[in-house]
Design a protein around this motif. Structure first.
Motif, PDB file in Angstrom:
ATOM      1  N   GLU A   1       0.521  -1.005  -0.054  1.00 41.88           N
ATOM      2  CA  GLU A   1      -0.022   0.156   0.081  1.00 41.88           C
ATOM      3  C   GLU A   1       0.568   1.482   0.016  1.00 41.88           C
ATOM      4  O   GLU A   1       1.800   1.302   0.327  1.00 41.88           O
ATOM      5  N   ILE A   2       0.094   2.363  -0.727  1.00 44.94           N
ATOM      6  CA  ILE A   2       1.185   3.129  -0.762  1.00 44.94           C
ATOM      7  C   ILE A   2       0.495   4.626  -0.162  1.00 44.94           C
ATOM      8  O   ILE A   2      -0.928   4.923  -0.941  1.00 44.94           O
ATOM      9  N   ALA A   3       0.750   5.789  -0.179  1.00 42.90           N
ATOM     10  CA  ALA A   3       0.137   6.879   0.203  1.00 42.90           C
ATOM     11  C   ALA A   3       0.612   7.650  -1.956  1.00 42.90           C
ATOM     12  O   ALA A   3       1.585   8.043  -1.755  1.00 42.90           O
ATOM     13  N   VAL A   4      -0.875   8.246  -2.319  1.00 42.58           N
ATOM     14  CA  VAL A   4      -0.209   9.210  -2.592  1.00 42.58           C
ATOM     15  C   VAL A   4      -1.198  10.465  -2.896  1.00 42.58           C
ATOM     16  O   VAL A   4      -2.717  10.110  -1.411  1.00 42.58           O
ATOM     17  N   ASP A   5      -1.161  11.830  -3.618  1.00 43.33           N
ATOM     18  CA  ASP A   5      -2.095  12.643  -3.391  1.00 43.33           C
ATOM     19  C   ASP A   5      -3.326  12.620  -4.785  1.00 43.33           C
ATOM     20  O   ASP A   5      -3.994  13.600  -4.358  1.00 43.33           O
ATOM     21  N   PHE A   6      -2.597  12.047  -5.477  1.00 40.56           N
ATOM     22  CA  PHE A   6      -3.554  11.959  -6.819  1.00 40.56           C
ATOM     23  C   PHE A   6      -2.940  11.021  -7.667  1.00 40.56           C
ATOM     24  O   PHE A   6      -1.540  10.340  -7.470  1.00 40.56           O
ATOM     25  N   ALA A   7      -4.133  10.460  -8.628  1.00 44.46           N
ATOM     26  CA  ALA A   7      -3.244   9.399  -9.574  1.00 44.46           C
ATOM     27  C   ALA A   7      -3.381  10.162 -10.929  1.00 44.46           C
ATOM     28  O   ALA A   7      -4.911  10.611 -11.390  1.00 44.46           O
ATOM     29  N   ILE A   8      -3.001   9.431 -11.773  1.00 44.63           N
ATOM     30  CA  ILE A   8      -3.671   9.697 -13.222  1.00 44.63           C
ATOM     31  C   ILE A   8      -3.511   8.338 -13.941  1.00 44.63           C
ATOM     32  O   ILE A   8      -2.593   7.302 -14.024  1.00 44.63           O
ATOM     33  N   ALA A   9      -4.570   8.326 -14.768  1.00 47.43           N
ATOM     34  CA  ALA A   9      -5.064   7.099 -15.522  1.00 47.43           C
ATOM     35  C   ALA A   9      -4.183   7.358 -17.470  1.00 47.43           C
ATOM     36  O   ALA A   9      -4.982   7.552 -17.831  1.00 47.43           O
ATOM     37  N   GLY A  10      -3.836   6.227 -17.044  1.00 47.58           N
ATOM     38  CA  GLY A  10      -2.480   6.883 -18.336  1.00 47.58           C
ATOM     39  C   GLY A  10      -3.043   4.626 -18.986  1.00 47.58           C
ATOM     40  O   GLY A  10      -1.809   4.752 -19.606  1.00 47.58           O
ATOM     41  N   VAL A  11      -4.616   4.814 -19.733  1.00 45.53           N
ATOM     42  CA  VAL A  11      -4.272   2.690 -19.221  1.00 45.53           C
ATOM     43  C   VAL A  11      -5.460   3.007 -20.816  1.00 45.53           C
ATOM     44  O   VAL A  11      -5.665   1.993 -21.076  1.00 45.53           O
ATOM     45  N   GLY A  12      -4.399   3.913 -21.629  1.00 41.46           N
ATOM     46  CA  GLY A  12      -5.226   3.698 -23.036  1.00 41.46           C
ATOM     47  C   GLY A  12      -6.393   4.531 -23.686  1.00 41.46           C
ATOM     48  O   GLY A  12      -7.006   5.647 -22.557  1.00 41.46           O
ATOM     49  N   VAL A  13      -6.811   4.523 -24.891  1.00 42.86           N
ATOM     50  CA  VAL A  13      -8.120   5.724 -25.712  1.00 42.86           C
ATOM     51  C   VAL A  13      -9.009   4.123 -25.587  1.00 42.86           C
ATOM     52  O   VAL A  13      -8.575   3.466 -26.026  1.00 42.86           O
ATOM     53  N   GLU A  14     -10.554   4.622 -26.240  1.00 40.48           N
ATOM     54  CA  GLU A  14     -11.651   4.259 -26.808  1.00 40.48           C
ATOM     55  C   GLU A  14     -11.891   4.976 -28.019  1.00 40.48           C
ATOM     56  O   GLU A  14     -11.756   5.944 -27.872  1.00 40.48           O
ATOM     57  N   PRO A  15     -11.946   4.803 -29.428  1.00 45.94           N
ATOM     58  CA  PRO A  15     -12.569   5.259 -30.328  1.00 45.94           C
ATOM     59  C   PRO A  15     -13.831   5.828 -30.437  1.00 45.94           C
ATOM     60  O   PRO A  15     -14.950   4.937 -29.452  1.00 45.94           O
ATOM     61  N   ALA A  16     -14.662   7.335 -30.248  1.00 46.07           N
ATOM     62  CA  ALA A  16     -15.824   7.676 -29.669  1.00 46.07           C
ATOM     63  C   ALA A  16     -16.227   7.317 -31.681  1.00 46.07           C
ATOM     64  O   ALA A  16     -16.591   8.207 -31.598  1.00 46.07           O
ATOM     65  N   THR A  17     -16.875   5.895 -31.076  1.00 50.64           N
ATOM     66  CA  THR A  17     -17.653   5.525 -31.931  1.00 50.64           C
ATOM     67  C   THR A  17     -19.515   5.270 -31.576  1.00 50.64           C
ATOM     68  O   THR A  17     -20.057   5.126 -32.257  1.00 50.64           O
ATOM     69  N   GLY A  18     -19.674   5.833 -30.412  1.00 47.46           N
ATOM     70  CA  GLY A  18     -21.264   5.591 -30.531  1.00 47.46           C
ATOM     71  C   GLY A  18     -22.499   5.931 -31.293  1.00 47.46           C
ATOM     72  O   GLY A  18     -23.533   6.395 -31.362  1.00 47.46           O
ATOM     73  N   LEU A  19     -22.287   7.493 -31.922  1.00 46.40           N
ATOM     74  CA  LEU A  19     -22.819   8.575 -32.485  1.00 46.40           C
ATOM     75  C   LEU A  19     -22.968   7.102 -34.141  1.00 46.40           C
ATOM     76  O   LEU A  19     -24.097   6.959 -34.374  1.00 46.40           O
ATOM     77  N   ALA A  20     -22.241   6.888 -34.602  1.00 46.26           N
ATOM     78  CA  ALA A  20     -22.061   5.904 -35.614  1.00 46.26           C
ATOM     79  C   ALA A  20     -23.201   4.782 -35.443  1.00 46.26           C
ATOM     80  O   ALA A  20     -23.319   4.270 -36.170  1.00 46.26           O
ATOM     81  N   GLU A  21     -22.558   4.014 -34.363  1.00 45.12           N
ATOM     82  CA  GLU A  21     -23.043   2.638 -34.381  1.00 45.12           C
ATOM     83  C   GLU A  21     -24.133   2.860 -34.123  1.00 45.12           C
ATOM     84  O   GLU A  21     -25.291   1.673 -35.010  1.00 45.12           O
ATOM     85  N   ALA A  22     -25.128   4.029 -33.275  1.00 50.87           N
ATOM     86  CA  ALA A  22     -26.555   4.707 -32.994  1.00 50.87           C
ATOM     87  C   ALA A  22     -27.471   4.888 -34.595  1.00 50.87           C
ATOM     88  O   ALA A  22     -28.080   4.320 -34.301  1.00 50.87           O
ATOM     89  N   ALA A  23     -26.396   5.414 -35.351  1.00 47.65           N
ATOM     90  CA  ALA A  23     -26.657   5.890 -36.944  1.00 47.65           C
ATOM     91  C   ALA A  23     -26.967   4.519 -37.582  1.00 47.65           C
ATOM     92  O   ALA A  23     -27.378   4.717 -38.928  1.00 47.65           O
TER      93      ALA A  23
END
Length: 403
Positions: free
Chosen positions: A228-250
């Motif tokens: 266990e470690i103490a931290v003041d804040f965290a950054i999630a750098g675990v990749g991205v997902e293409p923004a396809t919601g509009l296209a999929e719904a269409a």
């Protein structure tokens, strides 16, 4: 085409509308962006902007006045809610509708977030993707604080570098056996592991995040090795997902993003796509190229095809990353490599890694070696593959590899 609507006011969307006007398109153009800022550069956000070395206005790709001067209706803070391909209509979040003759989707990608079940929704757990993210992150970057970076890809490593330059303690955890494991050879991983270690980043490979700790805000983390470690804040750098919601719904076809043909057209003949949201053919594979270069080039090809030019898009992949005083430049795609040849540079921090699949050169990672990058890029684009023994021999001039 009398009215072109472009959804997504990022690098690709801005390039597409500029290309339309530059090529003499005289119809209406509407550029729809969910953010309130005009189109801006993203790469400096996690580097110069976060370090306070670049003013907000310098991020903008063009002055906001450019759009009015070129008769581009710029709709900022306007999120597209739905597309009706049959009616050729876009509905915005406030209920307004835009009829189109041609539609371009330049919706980009969204950062993956840590699951709420492990504390990913706690205040103080941030991502680094857009201007709002950078503005939320900057006040957290206070000298002496402790940051946890989750993920050892380029996003996480760039965030770690900025944090160290601002005087923070940084712990980076990577579940895989090595940082950059999905995107680079062990030689490149070792180079950047050593670079960050020399700058004081504690990197824990083969060690994941079990959960974040805290009630009203993140205060620590329990790792998969039981510590266990103490931290003041965290950054999630675990990749991205293409923004396809509009296209999929269409009802548009998806395949690792919005599926496009070689003319950047989607499964609907009136709709094109470009940038991080779009997948394209690279040889026999379907890939997404998350880079500024691809966003611009693909968007410009889409613009020409909207105008009926019948241009086949042939991507020329290139990427870069800035960490501390090291500039990494990448030419080509290294998928399927079976050998890597190291070419030493003039200094310990200058070198290049040349990826081969069989006898074919497919990619180059160049660290502080722009000449190696340029030569490698020219060779790959020309379909030429020099003898690996010559590549690895620093006594052989780089220019000689082009012959």
């Amino acid at each position: 085409m009398s009215h072109v609507v472009v959804i997504g006011a990022g690098q690709a969307g801005a390039a597409l509308v500029a290309k339309l006007r530059g090529e003499g398109f005289e119809g209406r153009i509407t550029l729809v962006g969910a953010e309130t800022a005009p189109p801006y550069q993203r790469p400096p956000l996690s580097k110069a902007y976060l370090l306070g070395e670049m003013a907000r206005e310098r991020l903008f790709l063009r002055p906001e006045s450019w759009y009015a001067e070129h008769d581009v209706a710029l709709r900022l803070g306007a999120r597209a809610e739905a597309i009706d391909p049959a009616a050729r209509r876009v509905t915005l979040q406030d209920g307004e509708t835009l009829d189109y003759d041609a539609l371009a989707l330049c919706t980009g990608a969204h950062p993956r977030r840590l699951p709420a079940a492990i504390g990913g929704d706690l205040p103080g757990v941030l991502t680094m993707r857009d201007l709002a993210d950078a503005d939320r992150l900057s006040p957290e970057m206070v000298e002496g604080r402790r940051l946890l970076v989750v993920g050892g890809g380029y996003i996480g490593l760039e965030a770690a570098a900025v944090a160290r330059k601002r005087g923070l303690e940084v712990i980076l955890v990577e579940t895989a056996e090595r940082i950059l494991g999905r995107v680079a050879a062990p030689e490149t991983s070792a180079y950047f592991r050593d670079l960050h270690a020399r700058h004081g980043v504690e990197i824990r490979e083969g060690c994941g995040l079990e959960r974040l700790l805290g009630e009203d805000r993140v205060t620590g983390a329990r790792l998969t090795d039981g510590t266990e470690i103490a931290v003041d804040f965290a950054i999630a750098g675990v990749g991205v997902e293409p923004a396809t919601g509009l296209a999929e719904a269409a009802g548009l076809a998806l395949e690792n993003g919005i599926r496009c043909d070689r003319h950047c057209r989607t499964s609907d003949e009136r709709i094109w796509a470009a940038g991080d949201c779009a997948s394209l053919l690279w040889g026999d594979a379907r890939v997404r190229l998350e880079s500024v270069g691809n966003a611009i080039d693909m968007a410009e090809a889409a613009a020409l095809n909207i105008m009926g030019r019948d241009v086949e898009y042939r991507p020329r992949p290139w990427f870069w990353s800035d960490q501390y005083d090291v500039k990494l430049q990448i030419a080509g795609l290294n998928a399927g490599w079976d050998a890597v040849h190291v070419r030493p540079g003039a200094t310990p921090e200058q070198c290049s890694h040349w990826y081969y699949r069989g006898a074919t050169l497919i990619a180059v990672d160049a660290m502080n070696d722009s000449r190696a990058y340029m030569v490698g890029k020219r060779l790959i684009e020309a379909g030429k593959s020099p003898d690996p023994a010559q590549v690895a021999d620093p006594s052989v001039e780089l220019k000689a590899l082009l012959k």
